[in-house]
Scaffold this motif. Structure first.
Motif, PDB file in Angstrom:
ATOM      1  N   GLU A 116      -1.653  17.797   0.539  1.00 18.86           N
ATOM      2  CA  GLU A 116      -0.686  17.196   1.380  1.00 18.86           C
ATOM      3  C   GLU A 116       0.713  17.591   0.904  1.00 18.86           C
ATOM      4  OE1 GLU A 116      -1.329  13.088   2.737  1.00 18.86           O
ATOM      5  OE2 GLU A 116      -2.995  13.078   1.753  1.00 18.86           O
ATOM      6  N   SER A 118       2.445  17.941  -1.815  1.00 16.02           N
ATOM      7  CA  SER A 118       3.007  17.280  -2.921  1.00 16.02           C
ATOM      8  C   SER A 118       3.765  17.621  -3.822  1.00 16.02           C
ATOM      9  CB  SER A 118       2.183  15.837  -2.994  1.00 16.02           C
ATOM     10  OG  SER A 118       1.703  15.183  -2.051  1.00 16.02           O
ATOM     11  N   GLU A 135       2.442   9.533 -11.085  1.00 15.61           N
ATOM     12  CA  GLU A 135       3.366   9.315  -9.953  1.00 15.61           C
ATOM     13  C   GLU A 135       4.311   8.199 -10.469  1.00 15.61           C
ATOM     14  OE1 GLU A 135       5.780  10.061  -6.625  1.00 15.61           O
ATOM     15  OE2 GLU A 135       3.901  11.290  -7.232  1.00 15.61           O
ATOM     16  N   LYS A 137       6.999   5.148  -9.816  1.00 11.21           N
ATOM     17  CA  LYS A 137       7.847   4.284  -8.682  1.00 11.21           C
ATOM     18  C   LYS A 137       8.629   3.157  -9.207  1.00 11.21           C
ATOM     19  CE  LYS A 137       5.231   6.328  -5.439  1.00 11.21           C
ATOM     20  NZ  LYS A 137       6.180   7.149  -4.587  1.00 11.21           N
ATOM     21  N   SER A 154       6.353   2.240   3.579  1.00 18.85           N
ATOM     22  CA  SER A 154       6.355   3.721   2.921  1.00 18.85           C
ATOM     23  C   SER A 154       5.111   4.569   3.177  1.00 18.85           C
ATOM     24  CB  SER A 154       6.585   3.804   1.459  1.00 18.85           C
ATOM     25  OG  SER A 154       6.796   4.939   0.852  1.00 18.85           O
ATOM     26  N   ARG A 156       5.020   7.709   2.852  1.00 21.12           N
ATOM     27  CA  ARG A 156       5.284   8.743   1.763  1.00 21.12           C
ATOM     28  C   ARG A 156       4.260   8.081   0.369  1.00 21.12           C
ATOM     29  NH1 ARG A 156       8.960  10.096  -2.524  1.00 21.12           N
ATOM     30  NH2 ARG A 156       8.981  12.382  -2.922  1.00 21.12           N
ATOM     31  N   LYS A 159       0.785   8.509   0.750  1.00 19.97           N
ATOM     32  CA  LYS A 159       0.427   9.770   0.472  1.00 19.97           C
ATOM     33  C   LYS A 159       0.295  10.430  -1.093  1.00 19.97           C
ATOM     34  CE  LYS A 159       3.174  13.436   0.471  1.00 19.97           C
ATOM     35  NZ  LYS A 159       4.109  14.424   0.764  1.00 19.97           N
ATOM     36  N   HIS A 160       0.995   9.788  -1.755  1.00 21.06           N
ATOM     37  CA  HIS A 160       0.906   9.787  -3.169  1.00 21.06           C
ATOM     38  C   HIS A 160      -0.163   9.469  -3.649  1.00 21.06           C
ATOM     39  CE1 HIS A 160       5.479  10.331  -3.222  1.00 21.06           C
ATOM     40  NE2 HIS A 160       5.168  11.500  -3.027  1.00 21.06           N
ATOM     41  N   GLU A 163      -3.188  11.501  -3.018  1.00 22.83           N
ATOM     42  CA  GLU A 163      -3.242  12.540  -3.858  1.00 22.83           C
ATOM     43  C   GLU A 163      -3.621  12.427  -5.364  1.00 22.83           C
ATOM     44  OE1 GLU A 163      -3.054  15.466  -2.056  1.00 22.83           O
ATOM     45  OE2 GLU A 163      -1.083  16.129  -1.691  1.00 22.83           O
ATOM     46  N   TYR A 198      -0.269   0.161   2.158  1.00 18.53           N
ATOM     47  CA  TYR A 198      -0.112   0.696   0.871  1.00 18.53           C
ATOM     48  C   TYR A 198      -1.079  -0.447  -0.304  1.00 18.53           C
ATOM     49  CZ  TYR A 198       1.965   2.222  -3.626  1.00 18.53           C
ATOM     50  OH  TYR A 198       2.015   2.302  -4.881  1.00 18.53           O
TER      51      TYR A 198
END
Length: 243
Positions: A116, A118, A135, A137, A154, A156, A159-160, A163, A198
């Motif tokens: 995607e 990233s 990742e 945060k 979020s 985004r 998406k993380h 992934e 999320y």
């Protein structure tokens, strides 16, 4: 991590246009600071809050001063500069301060990966073991005594998570690392009341093998560093009204 320059103090007037904040310094100057935070900064931007910033003294910068810290409650401090989290985690990994992430010979930043489009914050590699994708945060939202992520819806961030789950399916190691940049937070949980999609996805990928870590930052006049691991509460809440 050391502060680039000594921190100075002031009081917040307002944050606006995402990247700008007006303050009055302790010696009465009115300044506009650069605010390195694209999020909502929920509970971290109240008018009149004590703030700490540093002055680059660089005449080429349009906004020479950068906002770093804010007092969110008496005795509690949060770092609103989200650019700090990745460096803090990287420094701790290289120093061997995080036992579960030790033993890798190479640490790489911002490596392209996944399906995607990233970039992973940190990639740990060692020929003797599987690659480890991390990742990072930044967590600054405190409510009801808990630390929450995210502080706004979020897409985004979701998406993380997808992934990272894909990396686990490929036999790699994947970690979501909550860097808790708030001195008053002692546990972290997904923000079901802010972004339930999320939160739900975080539980799903954790069950699939994505590791979830949270470490708190310690602040000083010289800088900040990760200093202790915090519990992560992944269970879904019984009920909490949407806000």
């Amino acid at each position: 991590m050391k502060w680039p320059k000594p921190l100075q103090q002031g009081r917040l007037i307002k944050r606006y246009k995402r990247f700008l904040a007006d303050i009055v310094t302790d010696d009465g100057r009115l300044l506009t600071l650069h605010c390195a935070n694209t999020g909502s900064m929920r509970n971290c931007g109240e008018e009149g809050s004590k703030v700490w910033f540093w002055d680059s003294e660089d005449p080429k910068r349009k906004l020479p001063c950068t906002w770093e810290l804010v007092e969110t409650a008496p005795g509690e401090v949060a770092c609103i500069n989200t650019q700090r989290a990745n460096r803090l985690v990287e420094e701790a990994v290289i120093a061997g301060d995080i036992p579960t992430l030790s033993g890798y010979r190479q640490v790489r930043r911002e490596v392209k990966y996944g399906h995607e489009n990233s970039r992973i914050d940190l990639l740990l590699q060692d020929g003797a073991q599987a690659d480890c994708f991390i990742e990072v945060k930044s967590v600054t939202l405190k409510e009801d005594g808990l630390g929450y992520f995210p502080d706004a819806v979020s897409v985004r961030a979701r998406k993380h998570l997808r992934e990272l789950a894909a990396m686990v399916e490929e036999g790699k190691r994947a970690v979501i690392f909550f860097c808790v940049c708030h001195s008053g937070i002692d546990s972290v949980t997904p923000a079901w009341h802010i972004d339930p999609d999320y939160a739900r996805l975080l539980l799903e990928v954790a069950e699939q093998g994505v590791e979830v870590l949270a470490w708190q930052v310690a602040f000083s006049e010289e800088g900040m560093q990760l200093h202790k691991e915090l519990p992560v509460l992944l269970m879904a809440p019984v009920s909490r009204p949407a806000r």
